[in-house]
Enzyme design. Structure first.
Site, PDB file in Angstrom:
ATOM      1  CD  GLU A   3      17.823  -3.352  19.355  1.00  0.00           C
ATOM      2  OE1 GLU A   3      17.867  -2.431  20.198  1.00  0.00           O
ATOM      3  OE2 GLU A   3      17.640  -4.538  19.667  1.00  0.00           O
ATOM      4  CG  PHE A  13      27.068   0.306  30.732  1.00  0.00           C
ATOM      5  CD1 PHE A  13      26.297  -0.801  30.398  1.00  0.00           C
ATOM      6  CD2 PHE A  13      26.442   1.424  31.267  1.00  0.00           C
ATOM      7  CE1 PHE A  13      24.928  -0.796  30.603  1.00  0.00           C
ATOM      8  CE2 PHE A  13      25.068   1.431  31.475  1.00  0.00           C
ATOM      9  CZ  PHE A  13      24.311   0.324  31.145  1.00  0.00           C
ATOM     10  CE  LYS A  66      28.305  -1.521  24.624  1.00  0.00           C
ATOM     11  NZ  LYS A  66      27.915  -2.004  25.964  1.00  0.00           N
ATOM     12  CG  ASP A  95      26.244  -5.484  25.026  1.00  0.00           C
ATOM     13  OD1 ASP A  95      27.439  -5.454  24.723  1.00  0.00           O
ATOM     14  OD2 ASP A  95      25.866  -5.643  26.193  1.00  0.00           O
TER      15      ASP A  95
HETATM   16  P1  IMP Z   1      22.173  -7.465  23.816  1.00  0.00           P
HETATM   17  O1  IMP Z   1      21.031  -8.450  23.855  1.00  0.00           O
HETATM   18  O2  IMP Z   1      23.319  -7.926  24.699  1.00  0.00           O
HETATM   19  O3  IMP Z   1      22.641  -7.128  22.428  1.00  0.00           O
HETATM   20  O4  IMP Z   1      21.667  -6.167  24.531  1.00  0.00           O
HETATM   21  C1  IMP Z   1      20.721  -5.372  23.951  1.00  0.00           C
HETATM   22  C2  IMP Z   1      20.105  -4.420  24.908  1.00  0.00           C
HETATM   23  O5  IMP Z   1      20.865  -4.268  26.100  1.00  0.00           O
HETATM   24  C3  IMP Z   1      20.055  -3.050  24.281  1.00  0.00           C
HETATM   25  O6  IMP Z   1      18.900  -2.883  23.508  1.00  0.00           O
HETATM   26  C4  IMP Z   1      20.106  -2.148  25.488  1.00  0.00           C
HETATM   27  O7  IMP Z   1      18.814  -1.965  26.014  1.00  0.00           O
HETATM   28  C5  IMP Z   1      20.945  -2.915  26.478  1.00  0.00           C
HETATM   29  N1  IMP Z   1      22.356  -2.498  26.467  1.00  0.00           N
HETATM   30  C6  IMP Z   1      23.407  -3.140  25.937  1.00  0.00           C
HETATM   31  N2  IMP Z   1      24.548  -2.451  26.103  1.00  0.00           N
HETATM   32  C7  IMP Z   1      24.192  -1.311  26.755  1.00  0.00           C
HETATM   33  C8  IMP Z   1      24.942  -0.160  27.196  1.00  0.00           C
HETATM   34  O8  IMP Z   1      26.151  -0.020  27.028  1.00  0.00           O
HETATM   35  N3  IMP Z   1      24.205   0.794  27.823  1.00  0.00           N
HETATM   36  C9  IMP Z   1      22.868   0.711  28.042  1.00  0.00           C
HETATM   37  N4  IMP Z   1      22.149  -0.342  27.626  1.00  0.00           N
HETATM   38  C10 IMP Z   1      22.805  -1.342  26.992  1.00  0.00           C
END
Ligand code: IMP
Length: 183
Positions: free
Chosen positions: A101, A155, A133, A105
């Protein structure tokens, strides 16, 4: 150093050189831990494409490579909606899987991917993420074994990560500036 993307300004957070060094260490660790196995590395597109390429160059054991995609994210925060996993056409039964990955996030996307992958009864599943994070996580995940960098809940763009589809090509990683500067 700063970059502007659409309505946001970003400042340098991680230089490619640091990313390279950390990736090399992750590679060494993976080579040792999977020495007598033939793991299947599965990159999660689009964000992981550069990390996957650099990580795989550090892997010298026998391995296979595949990519999947999950469309679930727009703009600056998770939509909370995860669609289907696309491209999982390899038989995962009894395989040792390493999911690669760009960033974890909230953990929602990864959680969904893990559920889907585990249905195929692989021998093992581990996650290797470049960025993590910890303070943003809402879906606890036990399988995150390899982390490049833990970062604050900010971000970020660059090195595969985008803002509104832009910035994936930046060599370094930048974090958003909360207050745009006047200069
Ligand atoms: P999650 O499902 O919230 O863990 O988000 C996962 C996906 O969101 C990652 O694979 C990224 O594509 C996108 N994402 C999460 N945080 C960021 C960031 O800070 N910058 C850019 N993309 C992010």
């Amino acid at each position: 150093m700063k970059v502007e993307i659409e309505d946001k300004e970003f400042q340098l957070m991680l230089e490619y050189d640091q990313i390279k060094k950390r990736t090399r260490l992750l590679g060494i660790q993976l080579n040792l831990e999977y020495e007598n196995k033939v793991p299947l590395f599965i990159g999660v597109l689009n964000g992981s494409f550069l990390f996957m390429a650099d990580l795989l160059k550090e892997i010298d054991i026998s391995c296979e490579v595949a990519f999947i995609r999950v469309a679930s994210y727009e703009g600056e925060s998770s939509t909370g909606k995860v669609k289907e996993v696309i491209g999982l056409d390899v038989d995962l039964k009894d395989r040792d899987i390493i999911l690669v990955e760009d960033i974890v996030d909230t953990g929602l996307t990864l959680n969904y991917i893990l559920e889907t992958v585990k249905k195929q009864e692989p021998a093992s599943v581990k996650v290797c993420t470049l960025l993590y994070k910890p303070s943003a996580i809402t879906h606890e995940i036990d399988d995150i074994s390899y982390v490049g960098f833990e970062i604050p809940n900010e971000f970020v763009v660059g090195y595969g990560l985008d803002y509104k589809g832009l910035g994936r090509n930046l060599k370094d990683i930048y974090r958003v500036c909360n207050v745009p500067s006047e200069t």
